[in-house]
Scaffold this motif. Structure first.
Motif, PDB file in Angstrom:
ATOM      1  N   SER A  12       0.819  -1.242  -0.074  1.00 19.88           N
ATOM      2  CA  SER A  12       0.012   0.086   0.066  1.00 19.88           C
ATOM      3  C   SER A  12       0.874   1.166  -0.101  1.00 19.88           C
ATOM      4  N   HIS A  58      -1.997   2.588 -13.335  1.00 22.01           N
ATOM      5  CA  HIS A  58      -3.164   3.548 -12.874  1.00 22.01           C
ATOM      6  C   HIS A  58      -2.598   4.932 -12.028  1.00 22.01           C
ATOM      7  N   GLU A  59      -3.322   5.736 -11.707  1.00 25.22           N
ATOM      8  CA  GLU A  59      -2.703   6.887 -11.348  1.00 25.22           C
ATOM      9  C   GLU A  59      -2.417   7.196  -9.904  1.00 25.22           C
ATOM     10  N   HIS A  60      -2.990   6.211  -9.152  1.00 28.65           N
ATOM     11  CA  HIS A  60      -2.914   6.291  -7.698  1.00 28.65           C
ATOM     12  C   HIS A  60      -1.327   6.517  -7.402  1.00 28.65           C
ATOM     13  N   SER A  61      -1.166   7.144  -6.048  1.00 30.70           N
ATOM     14  CA  SER A  61       0.258   7.856  -5.919  1.00 30.70           C
ATOM     15  C   SER A  61       1.121   6.510  -5.383  1.00 30.70           C
ATOM     16  N   ASP A  62       0.710   5.322  -4.938  1.00 32.39           N
ATOM     17  CA  ASP A  62       1.373   4.347  -4.594  1.00 32.39           C
ATOM     18  C   ASP A  62       1.838   3.409  -5.830  1.00 32.39           C
ATOM     19  N   HIS A  63       1.711   4.415  -7.100  1.00 31.28           N
ATOM     20  CA  HIS A  63       2.029   3.385  -8.276  1.00 31.28           C
ATOM     21  C   HIS A  63       2.664   4.612  -9.000  1.00 31.28           C
ATOM     22  N   THR A  84      -5.548   7.776 -18.042  1.00 25.40           N
ATOM     23  CA  THR A  84      -4.547   7.626 -17.155  1.00 25.40           C
ATOM     24  C   THR A  84      -3.758   8.994 -17.320  1.00 25.40           C
ATOM     25  N   SER A  87      -5.358  11.646 -15.915  1.00 27.29           N
ATOM     26  CA  SER A  87      -5.590  11.872 -14.500  1.00 27.29           C
ATOM     27  C   SER A  87      -4.095  12.034 -13.610  1.00 27.29           C
ATOM     28  N   HIS A 123     -11.010  -1.246 -10.767  1.00 26.72           N
ATOM     29  CA  HIS A 123     -10.476  -0.661  -9.550  1.00 26.72           C
ATOM     30  C   HIS A 123     -10.897   0.944  -9.566  1.00 26.72           C
ATOM     31  N   ALA A 125     -10.131   3.798 -10.406  1.00 27.33           N
ATOM     32  CA  ALA A 125      -9.092   4.545 -10.672  1.00 27.33           C
ATOM     33  C   ALA A 125      -9.778   5.120 -12.224  1.00 27.33           C
ATOM     34  N   ASP A 145      -4.263  -4.525  -7.743  1.00 25.75           N
ATOM     35  CA  ASP A 145      -5.116  -3.318  -7.560  1.00 25.75           C
ATOM     36  C   ASP A 145      -6.587  -3.747  -8.503  1.00 25.75           C
TER      37      ASP A 145
END
Length: 268
Positions: A12, A58-63, A84, A87, A123, A125, A145
């Motif tokens: 995470s 994808h664009e979530h910060s943990d990635h 993506t 975003s 997910h 995103a 994810d």
């Protein structure tokens, strides 16, 4: 040489994976600072100059935390689908136009002799994807994810030799944990993350004699443990009549703070 890979770190708090075949070396996601990514690469005796590009799930910060910085430092192309890109643009900063590469969901691209296919996942995103990697007859799939495994996901990762697959949480640990209920509901939902049991159920459908190893990835530090994940995934598989010897199929760990050893997709 064939396909080899290392999960640089997974969880995470950040995610990054390397896939190489002797001709190209691709990184999937860059969810750490540039400095930390350099440290993880060094642990596997790789320098940033050796990278051929970065694939984004994808664009979530943990990635994507270090995506822009790593790409600028080493002048690397970034590959992602249009939604993506839209975003994550503000989060990653300025990227030269020649390094902004579209990789549409469901498309395939050839990087020399390494073929990569993307596939849609579920997910929360903009347009999240997983990736399959092919070198000759070898196939590696990276899929984290996702709230559930659709028939299209199952078809995409079927006949893989090796999987990097999410086993995010133990359901009871999550329900009893300190997260607010709205976050728990998100994680448990169809746009969230796979539980240990869901991962075992999926693997019981995929185990067909070809798949050799599955690396359990994106474990929650709050609501899972490696030993528990392996035990629960195996138990869920056995509950569905899927028994196996360790010599036939292995469940392996990934780590939030260090890379996995380099592994080859083909049996040695």
């Amino acid at each position: 040489m064939g396909l080899k890979f290392t999960v640089l770190s997974s969880g995470s708090t950040g995610n990054a994976t390397l896939v190489a075949n002797g001709e190209v070396t691709l990184m999937i996601d860059a969810g750490f600072s540039c400095r930390r990514i350099d440290e993880l690469l060094a642990e596997r005796e790789v320098s940033g100059q050796e990278l051929s590009g970065i694939l984004v799930t994808h664009e979530h910060s943990d990635h994507i935390k270090g995506l822009g910085a790593v790409a600028r430092k080493y002048n690397l192309p970034i590959y992602a689908n249009e939604k993506t890109w839209s975003s994550m643009e503000k989060a990653i900063g300025q990227i030269p136009e020649e390094n902004r590469c579209l990789f549409g969901t469901g498309e395939a691209k050839d990087f020399g002799s390494l073929r990569v296919e993307s596939f849609a996942i579920s997910h929360d995103a903009a347009e999240p994807v997983g990736y399959c990697f092919y070198d000759g007859k070898e196939k590696l799939s990276v899929c984290t994810d996702l709230g559930y495994a659709s028939d299209k996901v199952k078809a995409a990762i079927a006949d893989s030799d090796v999987l990097v697959l999410e086993a995010n949480h133990d359901i009871e640990m999550l329900r009893m944990g300190r997260y607010p209920w709205n976050i728990k509901r998100r994680i448990l939902g169809d746009m969230g993350h796979l539980s240990n049991e869901a991962t075992g159920e999926l693997l019981s459908e995929l185990l067909n004699g070809r798949i050799k190893r599955t690396y359990l990835a994106h474990l929650s530090r709050e609501h899972n443990m490696p030993d528990l994940a392996r035990m629960a995934v195996r138990g869920a598989m056995e509950d569905r009549g899927c028994f196996f010897k360790d010599s036939e199929f292995k469940l392996r760990d990934t780590f939030f703070d260090r890379p996995t050893p380099w592994d080859t997709v083909a049996d040695l």
